[in-house]
Structure formats: structure tokens, C-alpha cells
Design an enzyme around this catalytic site. Sequence first.
Site, mmCIF file in Angstrom:
data_model
loop_
_atom_site.group_PDB
_atom_site.id
_atom_site.type_symbol
_atom_site.label_atom_id
_atom_site.label_comp_id
_atom_site.label_asym_id
_atom_site.label_seq_id
_atom_site.Cartn_x
_atom_site.Cartn_y
_atom_site.Cartn_z
ATOM 1 N N HIS A 172 0.932 -1.192 0.042
ATOM 2 C CA HIS A 172 -0.220 -0.040 -0.066
ATOM 3 C C HIS A 172 0.853 1.267 0.106
ATOM 4 C CE1 HIS A 172 -3.161 2.719 1.702
ATOM 5 N NE2 HIS A 172 -3.797 2.248 0.677
ATOM 6 N N LYS A 174 3.265 4.276 -1.202
ATOM 7 C CA LYS A 174 3.450 5.300 -2.452
ATOM 8 C C LYS A 174 4.553 5.955 -2.163
ATOM 9 C CE LYS A 174 -1.434 4.814 -1.818
ATOM 10 N NZ LYS A 174 -1.946 4.252 -0.556
ATOM 11 N N ASP A 179 16.992 9.832 -7.866
ATOM 12 C CA ASP A 179 18.531 9.823 -7.563
ATOM 13 C C ASP A 179 18.879 9.836 -6.320
ATOM 14 O OD1 ASP A 179 18.772 10.600 -10.521
ATOM 15 O OD2 ASP A 179 18.821 12.510 -10.079
ATOM 16 N N HIS A 357 -9.139 11.333 1.274
ATOM 17 C CA HIS A 357 -7.952 10.289 1.183
ATOM 18 C C HIS A 357 -6.786 10.368 1.899
ATOM 19 C CE1 HIS A 357 -5.692 7.127 -0.985
ATOM 20 N NE2 HIS A 357 -6.999 6.458 -1.087
ATOM 21 N N LYS A 359 -4.014 10.799 4.987
ATOM 22 C CA LYS A 359 -3.511 10.135 6.187
ATOM 23 C C LYS A 359 -2.428 11.030 6.743
ATOM 24 C CE LYS A 359 -4.179 6.824 2.684
ATOM 25 N NZ LYS A 359 -5.340 6.684 2.598
ATOM 26 N N ASP A 364 0.505 17.864 19.669
ATOM 27 C CA ASP A 364 1.120 18.963 20.518
ATOM 28 C C ASP A 364 1.886 20.038 19.828
ATOM 29 O OD1 ASP A 364 -0.022 17.851 22.708
ATOM 30 O OD2 ASP A 364 1.819 16.926 23.533
#
Length: 439
Positions: A172, A174, A179, A357, A359, A364
Site C-alpha cells: 500500500h 506510495k 536520484d 483520502h 492520512k 502537540d
Amino acid sequence: MPDTQAILARHSEQAAQFESAKGPVSERRSAAIVAALKRSAGDIDILDKQIALEQAINDSPLVLGNKVTLLQDGPATYAAMLDAIAGAQDHINMETYIIEDDAMGQTFAQALINKQRQGVQVNLIYDSVGSLGTPKAFFDVLTEAGVAVLEFNPVNPLATRGNTWLLNNRDHRKLLIVDGRTVFLGGINISSVYTSGSVLRRSPKASQGANAWRDTDLRIDGPVVADFQKLFLQTWDKQKGKALMAKNYTPAPVAVGKDIVRAIGSTPDDPYSLVYLTLVSAISNAEKQVYLTNAYFVPDPQLIQALIDAAARGVDVRLILPSYSDSALVFHAGRAQYGPLLEGGVKIYERQGALLHAKTAIVDGVWSTVGSSNLDWRSFMDNDEVNAVVLGRDFAAQMAAAFAIDQAASQAIDAQTWAKRPLGVKLKEWLARLWERWL
């Protein structure tokens, strides 16, 4: 799930340790860095405890000298990614759950092929389930151009490399690494559904509508990219990919900014999810605020209790969750948990006008994370995931500003009104919860 408090107690006395482009930092300078972070964000206990726990469970250090750029929504993220691809000189390593054969997928494919033809080695990992709808011909064109393509845990058992068919273990992550010096990560796959964006403004009426997608990614330049590169290469080896073309995958690290970053990768091979343990412990150590934005919210009992306990300590706990989803089961299973959270003092908001979508988390005003991991059982037990933890007030302030805009575009969930929701809605939630472990 692991007992976070027990692990924290075993390691709470460790001193914070950092690394720079030149290697490990002395204890004296490490202590000074933590002291400076506390001065900028208040005398908060999360730094001592959280840093100690993270370094005890994760072999990736806190790395100094990075530049972190916050990217919101697909248009800005894709533009930055394609620009970095165009500027690649040595290699490109890309890992994605979904790459579709649509306009955006073709744009990326052509950009990768162009660089391969210029002598830049391109290595691509895609997930077999996530990209199930992408025809084989799409990847054949890449392969014929010289791109090294690797299918993660093929759905077809005859294509399995090794003795084990692991259909439930999905990649899952991404990641786009250019380089060995620049990395992109977050929630955005390669698909035209992200091209509309969500038009982030302060008014909920400014959103574009039901086709808009709201997501968050990071671009990170600096020494910590080596740790994300390590995760990519580990996945390639674990999946028994063909030997990679010899390139400079580990260039000498160079400091380019002032951001402090840790790379956190999780796989089902770990004794427990490093991403999960890191997040739950950050919530458990919070003293002021916990702001979470997440697309797929199917929490386990320990995460629910950590949120409720934080609210009971007087922590301002806020969740921004979807008002609709591309997964009805996940949507209703998550809503089934609203009651106890609301009763426990957790504030819940549902993002309107765009499919959420992202996450992300902010704790704090000094500890932030962005990545691929959802707040669900699948992310914490079955998937390969990757997150970045960023320490610092300036970046957390950027995250908080984005959170405030999303909250303004959201509807607050009232506990009394929620308790009176229709019986049919409650039935959907009950049925969805029967499947929550597999969502």
C-alpha cells in the site's frame, strides 16, 4: 496489536539520538536539539518519551538537515513529481499501490519511458491487487522500454516468486525516489481521480463537489531519503525482483534544510506494525492536541482507548473523517465507533464536498506524520506501509493550517444527534463491523 504502554515503559529512559549528513550526533548536541524543540513548542513530555520509543522499535534514526514540502491534493503533487522525474540524472525508484491505464497513468508512463531512454534507470513496483484493473499491456510497454517492473505478490498463484502465495499481503506504499536525494510519499496513487483536487479554502462552499479528492503528500529532500531508499530496495529483494541495474542508489548525504525526519516502514513480517505503535504511543504521550485526518477509519480497541484516554486528560482530540467513501463497508464500520468516541470527549468532523483520502496526524504542535497508512486493521496488520515523522513547530504549523481548512469544510458530529440516527443506518454499521478485521 502490541501493548504500547508496556513497550514504552521499557524504553522511556533512553536519551534521544539523532543523525546528520555526517553521521551520528553527539549526546550533548542531541540533548540541545530536544531542548530547542521544547522551547519552541512548550515544555512537553511527548518529545522525550516519543523519541525514546521510536528509536527503540525502529532502526531508522531521526535525521537532521532535510527540507520537507507539504503538498496538498493531486494537481500540486503530480506537478512536483513529474518535475522531479524530468530532472532525474541517475535513477528513479517508484512504488505504488495503484497505477491506472488512464490519462494520468499514461502521463507518468511516458515520463518514465523518456527518462529510461535518456539513460536514467527506472525501477517500478506496483501492487497486483491495487492495479488489478490495469492491463498487462500497460506494463509491457514500460518493460520493452527498459523499465524494470516488479508486480508485488501477484494475484495469479502461478506467477508467485517463491513457495508462498500471499494474496492478503498488499503493498500500500506510495514512494517516488529520484536520484537517492528526493522522495515523495503520502496517500496519492497514480490515477486521474486525483486530478480534480479539493480546492482547499476556508469555506465549505468552496469545494468542487463529489468528484473531488482530498489528499496529502510530502516532498522530502535531504539525508533521510537514504532510509526511504532502503525500504524500497528491501521490498525489491523480498519480492525476488531481478538484479537492479548498477546505479548510485546511495549517494553521499548532503544537508539541504533544517527539518528533522524519521522514515517508518511497516510490513506484516514485523512483530508489530511500527507505524501503528508509533502513532498510538504519540497519542498516549500527548498533552495538548491530537489532530487526525484519515480516509479509512476502522480502529482497533487500543486505538479507540488511546483517543478516549487522551481526551480524558484534557487533550483536544479531533478527527476529520470522510462524509462519504469509495468503500461503503469501511465507511459504515468506522461510523459504528463514533458513539464511544463522542461520549469520551473526542470531537469528530466529516469532510464535505470531497472524497477524503489523506492520512495525517499532528500532536502537540511539534510531532507530525504523513504517509500511506490508514487507521484500520488492514494497514496495521496486512499491508506494507510507509510514513514520515517530522519534528518541528514550523512544519506542524503548516499541517495545523491545512487541518483548520479541512475542519472548516467539515460537518461536526453532535453526540446527541448521532445517538438518534435512523435504525437502518445502525443496521448498516452493525453489518459492516462483522467484516472490520478484513477491511
